[in-house]
Design a protein around this motif. Structure first.
Motif, PDB file in Angstrom:
ATOM      1  N   GLU A 113     -10.724 -57.355 -28.085  1.00  0.00           N
ATOM      2  CA  GLU A 113     -11.708 -57.094 -29.133  1.00  0.00           C
ATOM      3  C   GLU A 113     -12.234 -58.434 -29.631  1.00  0.00           C
ATOM      4  N   PHE A 114     -13.530 -58.650 -29.460  1.00  0.00           N
ATOM      5  CA  PHE A 114     -14.152 -59.901 -29.867  1.00  0.00           C
ATOM      6  C   PHE A 114     -15.075 -59.656 -31.054  1.00  0.00           C
ATOM      7  N   SER A 115     -15.593 -60.744 -31.651  1.00  0.00           N
ATOM      8  CA  SER A 115     -16.450 -60.606 -32.832  1.00  0.00           C
ATOM      9  C   SER A 115     -17.720 -59.814 -32.522  1.00  0.00           C
ATOM     10  N   ALA A 158     -11.777 -65.273 -25.388  1.00  0.00           N
ATOM     11  CA  ALA A 158     -11.618 -65.251 -26.841  1.00  0.00           C
ATOM     12  C   ALA A 158     -11.858 -66.629 -27.450  1.00  0.00           C
ATOM     13  N   ILE A 165     -20.734 -61.554 -24.546  1.00  0.00           N
ATOM     14  CA  ILE A 165     -19.565 -61.377 -23.685  1.00  0.00           C
ATOM     15  C   ILE A 165     -19.818 -61.849 -22.254  1.00  0.00           C
ATOM     16  N   ARG A 168     -19.457 -65.527 -22.302  1.00  0.00           N
ATOM     17  CA  ARG A 168     -18.059 -65.897 -22.508  1.00  0.00           C
ATOM     18  C   ARG A 168     -17.252 -65.729 -21.214  1.00  0.00           C
ATOM     19  N   THR A 186     -18.549 -53.972 -21.280  1.00  0.00           N
ATOM     20  CA  THR A 186     -18.703 -54.039 -22.728  1.00  0.00           C
ATOM     21  C   THR A 186     -19.042 -52.629 -23.199  1.00  0.00           C
TER      22      THR A 186
END
Length: 488
Positions: A113-115, A158, A165, A168, A186
């Motif tokens: 779980e990312f921002s 992360a 995403i 990243r 996602t």
């Protein structure tokens, strides 16, 4: 709910094992059902465990991870109703890196779980600098939930400062060494990535109005998807219902080094690799083998099931009759989940049985895909002789496996590989057969379409298990004392 342990395979311990298969779908109703079917077609790439993550706009992310076969877990409508939504990815596993024990936390896909929202990833391959990355990440405060090398990717994502995403993921994968084909998701996007060398496979398909990604084309067939193309080495595709397929190239271009053993054994014979039928390539391996190592005999017999296409090619080229001299018991794995010591001592006879009427009095050529430890080969030879064969000749549809693989294949330590410690003649004596011949590396390259054979200065494939020439340094293993092949 109790977790069922995977069926053991006490009689299949003399084969190299691929570590996993990956599959993903976007833009279809009940995507998880499509993924379950795709994973079922990829079951040969991993029988230990499987997992699926889905996303539904209302219910969000949901996941299910189970030990054992896809057919025993993901055919339950009760379970599949917990995985709604038009987007899903899945993974079937046979552990290589990480714990060999049965830990549900090691079963992929992994979720973070990312921002900017959640993401799940499924990884086929092996990260050769995972130990170094894990130490660095733990020192910086990361808390790992599994023993899998693949979890490093989530933690690297992360820590990335990129804004979305996919970016990243690009950032994270630039830190990774080794082999990786990744399927990720996602809330709205399906993502596929191959490492710059393209060691492990990944293909793109079209299913109705949606899209899918798979380790092999055979899994596209089962859901009625149209094969579009391979994801190219070093390519990332980001797929959404709104924009379709977008392609980027986050890595520096490098010469392709696709795993040549995919042609020999790992991929299903009904798959297509590089525009070539895997079945036809294996049949051609048998043709090359017959040209290189002819022998007078009465019967060409495959060691089922992986030796069959090569045996057909050998028989056609040599003019020696082909016959199914050995029958495989397809249900042995489910019947003997926990074999007693007495059953274990019966060994290969529980899995394979010789057609005595066919082989009696004949000079038999046994065609197999590889020799790893040699234990199964010796037992099969004894069974053939016990059935009355006059002679036994082995013809092997790959060069001698003398080096371990560090790119996603479960290989024994080098000293346990028969070809690492013995010459071909010493192996023949050890197996106690009338003759033993392996296809040459040049012959294997010709069979997969390289008409001039292997170019020593720039091989088109990763053939490290045969040549000892690793296209990516196995950093972690070198740190543990592994000795690379000395320069000639």
């Amino acid at each position: 709910m109790s977790l069922q342990m995977p069926p053991s395979h006490p009689f299949d311990d003399d084969k190299l094992r691929e570590e996993c298969g990956i599959f993903g779908v976007v833009g279809v109703t009940d995507a998880a059902n499509f993924v379950a079917l795709g994973l079922h077609a990829l079951q040969h790439r991993g029988q230990e465990a499987g997992g699926i993550v889905s996303h539904d706009p209302v219910e969000g992310f949901n996941s299910a991870r189970r030990f054992g076969y896809v057919r025993d877990n993901f055919t339950s409508q009760t379970l599949m109703k917990t995985l709604p939504g038009p987007l899903a990815i899945g993974h079937v596993r046979y552990s290589t890196a990480g714990s060999k024990g049965a830990a549900i936390r090691d079963v992929q896909p992994f979720f973070g779980e990312f921002s900017m929202g959640g993401a799940a990833i499924a990884h086929n391959g092996n990260i050769t600098n995972a130990d170094a990355l894990r130490r660095e990440l733990i020192e910086r405060g990361s808390i790992f939930q599994s023993s899998s090398d693949s979890e490093c990717i989530i933690h690297l994502m992360a820590r990335s400062l990129q804004q979305n995403i996919p970016e990243r993921m690009e950032d994270a994968l630039r830190r990774v060494e080794g082999a990786f084909s990744v399927v990720a998701m996602t809330r709205t996007k399906l993502i596929g990535v191959r490492d710059p060398l393209g060691v492990r496979p990944l293909v793109l398909g079209k299913v109705g109005d949606g899209w899918c990604l798979s380790s092999e084309t055979c899994a596209l067939d089962i859901i009625g998807a149209e094969y579009v193309r391979e994801i190219e080495p070093g390519e990332m595709v980001v797929i959404s219902a709104a924009k379709g397929v977008e392609s980027v190239r986050p890595f520096r271009p490098r010469p392709s080094k696709f795993c040549i053993f995919e042609h020999v054994y790992f991929s299903r014979p009904d798959s297509i690799i590089g525009g070539r039928s895997v079945y036809e390539t294996r049949r051609q391996i048998g043709v090359e083998l017959a040209k290189e190592s002819p022998v007078e005999a009465d019967l060409v017999c495959p060691v089922p099931d992986s030796g069959t296409p090569a045996a057909i090619g050998f028989a056609a080229e040599s003019g020696i009759p082909f016959g199914l001299g050995i029958t495989r018991n397809q249900y042995m794995g489910r019947t003997f989940i926990e074999p007693t010591e007495q059953i274990r001592n019966m060994g290969v006879r529980l899995k394979l049985n010789v057609n005595r009427a066919l082989v009696q009095g004949k000079r038999v050529i046994l065609v197999d895909d590889s020799v790893v430890r040699g234990t199964t080969s010796r037992k099969i030879k004894e069974m053939i002789l016990d059935a009355g064969a006059a002679e036994v000749h082995f013809r092997i549809a790959s060069p001698p496996t003398a080096w371990p693989c560090f790119y996603g294949v479960d290989t024994p330590q080098r000293e346990k590989l028969l070809a690492a410690t013995m010459s071909e003649e010493e192996m023949r004596e050890h197996l106690a057969v009338d003759s033993l011949k392996f296809i040459s590396l040049d012959g294997l390259y010709r069979a997969v379409g390289a008409t001039e054979g292997r170019k020593a200065d720039c091989p088109q494939y990763c053939d490290a298990c045969f040549s000892g020439e690793y296209p990516v340094a196995p950093t972690d293993m070198i740190a543990k004392g592994f000795q690379l092949k000395a320069a000639e």
